[in-house]
Scaffold this active site. Sequence first.
Site, PDB file in Angstrom:
ATOM      1  N   LYS A 216      48.820  50.114  36.642  1.00 62.21           N
ATOM      2  CA  LYS A 216      48.138  51.260  35.998  1.00 62.21           C
ATOM      3  C   LYS A 216      46.806  51.439  36.729  1.00 62.21           C
ATOM      4  CE  LYS A 216      45.486  52.861  33.396  1.00 62.21           C
ATOM      5  NZ  LYS A 216      44.427  53.842  33.769  1.00 62.21           N
ATOM      6  N   GLU A 219      42.518  56.292  36.091  1.00 63.78           N
ATOM      7  CA  GLU A 219      42.820  57.728  36.013  1.00 63.78           C
ATOM      8  C   GLU A 219      41.847  58.539  36.878  1.00 63.78           C
ATOM      9  OE1 GLU A 219      41.877  55.660  33.705  1.00 63.78           O
ATOM     10  OE2 GLU A 219      40.616  56.552  32.145  1.00 63.78           O
ATOM     11  N   GLY A 269      37.891  45.395  35.880  1.00 64.90           N
ATOM     12  CA  GLY A 269      37.174  46.532  35.318  1.00 64.90           C
ATOM     13  C   GLY A 269      35.938  46.074  34.575  1.00 64.90           C
ATOM     14  N   GLY A 270      35.477  46.907  33.672  1.00 61.29           N
ATOM     15  CA  GLY A 270      34.232  46.635  32.957  1.00 61.29           C
ATOM     16  C   GLY A 270      34.376  45.499  31.939  1.00 61.29           C
ATOM     17  N   THR A 273      35.633  46.589  28.417  1.00 62.15           N
ATOM     18  CA  THR A 273      37.086  46.857  28.414  1.00 62.15           C
ATOM     19  C   THR A 273      37.836  45.526  28.464  1.00 62.15           C
ATOM     20  OG1 THR A 273      36.544  48.754  29.808  1.00 62.15           O
ATOM     21  CG2 THR A 273      38.862  48.310  29.479  1.00 62.15           C
ATOM     22  N   GLY A 274      37.331  44.588  29.253  1.00 64.05           N
ATOM     23  CA  GLY A 274      37.970  43.274  29.367  1.00 64.05           C
ATOM     24  C   GLY A 274      38.049  42.572  28.015  1.00 64.05           C
ATOM     25  N   GLU A 291      38.831  40.164  35.762  1.00 65.45           N
ATOM     26  CA  GLU A 291      37.804  40.222  36.818  1.00 65.45           C
ATOM     27  C   GLU A 291      36.841  41.317  36.386  1.00 65.45           C
ATOM     28  OE1 GLU A 291      37.808  38.099  39.163  1.00 65.45           O
ATOM     29  OE2 GLU A 291      39.843  37.336  38.987  1.00 65.45           O
ATOM     30  N   CYS A 325      31.531  45.204  42.148  1.00 68.62           N
ATOM     31  CA  CYS A 325      31.314  44.253  41.054  1.00 68.62           C
ATOM     32  C   CYS A 325      30.346  43.146  41.463  1.00 68.62           C
ATOM     33  CB  CYS A 325      32.642  43.667  40.618  1.00 68.62           C
ATOM     34  SG  CYS A 325      33.611  43.084  42.005  1.00 68.62           S
TER      35      CYS A 325
HETATM   36  P1  NAD Z   1      36.926  50.346  33.202  1.00 67.37           P
HETATM   37  O1  NAD Z   1      36.858  49.088  32.440  1.00 67.37           O
HETATM   38  O2  NAD Z   1      36.392  51.577  32.556  1.00 67.37           O
HETATM   39  O3  NAD Z   1      38.428  50.724  33.587  1.00 67.37           O
HETATM   40  C1  NAD Z   1      39.239  49.874  34.356  1.00 67.37           C
HETATM   41  C2  NAD Z   1      40.690  50.147  34.032  1.00 67.37           C
HETATM   42  O4  NAD Z   1      40.922  49.825  32.666  1.00 67.37           O
HETATM   43  C3  NAD Z   1      41.111  51.600  34.213  1.00 67.37           C
HETATM   44  O5  NAD Z   1      42.406  51.639  34.766  1.00 67.37           O
HETATM   45  C4  NAD Z   1      41.124  52.116  32.790  1.00 67.37           C
HETATM   46  O6  NAD Z   1      42.007  53.201  32.596  1.00 67.37           O
HETATM   47  C5  NAD Z   1      41.573  50.900  32.020  1.00 67.37           C
HETATM   48  N1  NAD Z   1      41.219  50.869  30.602  1.00 67.37           N
HETATM   49  C6  NAD Z   1      40.213  51.523  29.973  1.00 67.37           C
HETATM   50  N2  NAD Z   1      40.252  51.276  28.653  1.00 67.37           N
HETATM   51  C7  NAD Z   1      41.279  50.428  28.435  1.00 67.37           C
HETATM   52  C8  NAD Z   1      41.828  49.794  27.283  1.00 67.37           C
HETATM   53  N3  NAD Z   1      41.331  49.992  26.067  1.00 67.37           N
HETATM   54  N4  NAD Z   1      42.883  48.978  27.433  1.00 67.37           N
HETATM   55  C9  NAD Z   1      43.419  48.752  28.662  1.00 67.37           C
HETATM   56  N5  NAD Z   1      42.948  49.332  29.783  1.00 67.37           N
HETATM   57  C10 NAD Z   1      41.897  50.158  29.681  1.00 67.37           C
HETATM   58  O7  NAD Z   1      36.234  50.052  34.582  1.00 67.37           O
HETATM   59  P2  NAD Z   1      35.906  51.076  35.728  1.00 67.37           P
HETATM   60  O8  NAD Z   1      34.781  51.932  35.246  1.00 67.37           O
HETATM   61  O9  NAD Z   1      37.160  51.731  36.202  1.00 67.37           O
HETATM   62  O10 NAD Z   1      35.417  50.088  36.892  1.00 67.37           O
HETATM   63  C11 NAD Z   1      34.137  49.605  36.977  1.00 67.37           C
HETATM   64  C12 NAD Z   1      34.054  48.184  36.470  1.00 67.37           C
HETATM   65  O11 NAD Z   1      34.968  47.353  37.168  1.00 67.37           O
HETATM   66  C13 NAD Z   1      32.690  47.578  36.721  1.00 67.37           C
HETATM   67  O12 NAD Z   1      32.220  46.940  35.570  1.00 67.37           O
HETATM   68  C14 NAD Z   1      32.949  46.557  37.819  1.00 67.37           C
HETATM   69  O13 NAD Z   1      32.067  45.493  37.840  1.00 67.37           O
HETATM   70  C15 NAD Z   1      34.339  46.128  37.531  1.00 67.37           C
HETATM   71  N6  NAD Z   1      34.950  45.554  38.734  1.00 67.37           N
HETATM   72  C16 NAD Z   1      35.098  44.184  38.797  1.00 67.37           C
HETATM   73  C17 NAD Z   1      35.650  43.586  39.933  1.00 67.37           C
HETATM   74  C18 NAD Z   1      35.829  42.090  40.031  1.00 67.37           C
HETATM   75  O14 NAD Z   1      36.540  41.623  40.911  1.00 67.37           O
HETATM   76  N7  NAD Z   1      35.224  41.295  39.174  1.00 67.37           N
HETATM   77  C19 NAD Z   1      36.072  44.383  41.000  1.00 67.37           C
HETATM   78  C20 NAD Z   1      35.912  45.766  40.899  1.00 67.37           C
HETATM   79  C21 NAD Z   1      35.359  46.336  39.747  1.00 67.37           C
END
Ligand code: NAD
Length: 532
Positions: A216, A219, A269-270, A273-274, A291, A325
């Site tokens: 996934k 978006e 991701g964030g 969200t994690g 991550e 990140c």
């Molecule tokens: P995000 O958390 O908004 O979204 C990431 C993904 O999660 C997207 O595909 C999104 O659609 C999905 N998502 C959103 N809500 C969800 C839910 N309730 N349940 C399941 N999935 C959901 O993050 P972003 O804004 O796309 O990316 C930026 C973040 O990613 C930053 O915080 C950055 O630090 C982190 N990041 C971390 C690493 C790492 O290796 N640690 C690498 C790249 C980015």
Amino acid sequence: MGFQRIAEVCEKGGDGVRDSPVFFFAKNRRDGEFSLITADLIKQVDKLFINGEWVEAASDKKIEVINPANRKVIAKVAAGNQEDAERAIAAARKAFDEGPWKEYHPSERAQILFDIARIVQHNKEELAQLETLDNGKTLRESRGDMDGVIRTFRYYAGLCGKPYGETFEADYPLSAKVVREPIGVCALIIPWNYPLLMAAWKLAPALAAGNTCILKPSEVTPLSALRFFELIQEIDIPAGVMNLVIGTGMDAAQPLTESKQVDKVAFTGGTETGKKIMMNSLSNLKKVSLELGGKSPNIIFADADFETAMDYAVFGIFNNTGQVCSAGSRLLVEKSVYDRAVEDIISRVKQIRVGDGSIETTQMGPVTGEKQYEKVLDYINIGRSEGARIAFGGNPLLVEGSEDGYFIEPTVFVDVLNDMRIAQEEIFGPVLCVIPFENEREAVQLANATPYGLAGAVFTSDSAKAERMARKIKAGTVWLNTYEENLIEGPWGGYKQSGTGRELGVYGYEAYTEIKQIINNLDVQPTNWFNS
Ligand code: NAD
């Protein structure tokens, strides 16, 4: 495919199609040559890939994909929902439980991963240009990402079948061994900052270990994943092993995390969200690797090679427009070289050529989307109101020829206090916080004083000090006299709220396996336990 075809379409299309969502990729190289990739090349732009075929999404809702360099709509992709997620889960479940995939000889899985690497290599330029169009990053950065994708698939192709089981001493007449098995159905949820690279970091080890997957993508940046899935159709991968669902986190990803039919969620991701994903994964206690974000310290001692340290200080925060990140967003500088460092950094930042990433000479692209653009500008205002001083930048940037793009000046805050919000919270944009420190002890204390622990760096010519610092920094990666070197062979992940688990290397492979011990009785006879 690729450029010859592009040239043909180009002759027919001309300049008029430049911003049309139908012709979804157009790029004027500013050197008189006009090239474009069209929706004709990316046929499946509004479909999902489930159970070995391109399918319509359950709803006819679409998501507009925006080019952040000019805010133009470049594609309308399917908005997948719970029904689509469930279809993908059912396909991946069947492929895992009944399909041949996990029974493939490791060398057969390896061949498939090598084939994927070969196809990406062959289409590297097109994929890189598409990534730039969608994400905004510079072509140089996108090409680097594609090299990373290729290396990741090659590495895990090479690893297939290599991690082997163990034996251990058991009391006679028992003998025991430990084997690794695939976990099952894996939901791979990725962000927008390194779209195809993050997909590769998850798909390659998951497939190498024999799992089936549902990818996934964000978006905000789904195009490279769509094109990737289209390109790999020439490989004979059993139906249901690789599925692609496009949609928002709420509609398309959350159902994956909640489903009892999914065995593992791997998420980048964030941090917020994690946390939600971890909660939602409780239904069947699925395996979760996260991550997440960071606020990484980049520490410059007075005895460092000054030129090198300054060069990496700027690279560490402004590469990929700071949307990394592990960005070196907190620059800790020893007081005796603080003024000189600030002056030097400003002179370097002034030179950064910000603009449309698809122009070869651009060094820093726009911020990837409207939400992120607003967030970064908000943080700059927060910094101002907290009393940090802006030494450079701090404003939206008007780029000639790309006036509507999400451009922000590379921004340097100086005299920042480590407890300010701009030093504690992840901004995820081109904003550097410079913080002075007195001595080694204070450097360690400041470095560790955030909720994050993804990465950090130390610049010094004293190797013992470098190693001491590396041991004391609470982070998954510490770079010494370098920054942002990502090795596919090494473990990647965070301490504290930067995540759980590790990706890449053998660690990343193991994260997609279950460990099983098999105990064998070498003296087969009744115990008579209840007869005595
Ligand atoms: P995000 O958390 O908004 O979204 C990431 C993904 O999660 C997207 O595909 C999104 O659609 C999905 N998502 C959103 N809500 C969800 C839910 N309730 N349940 C399941 N999935 C959901 O993050 P972003 O804004 O796309 O990316 C930026 C973040 O990613 C930053 O915080 C950055 O630090 C982190 N990041 C971390 C690493 C790492 O290796 N640690 C690498 C790249 C980015």
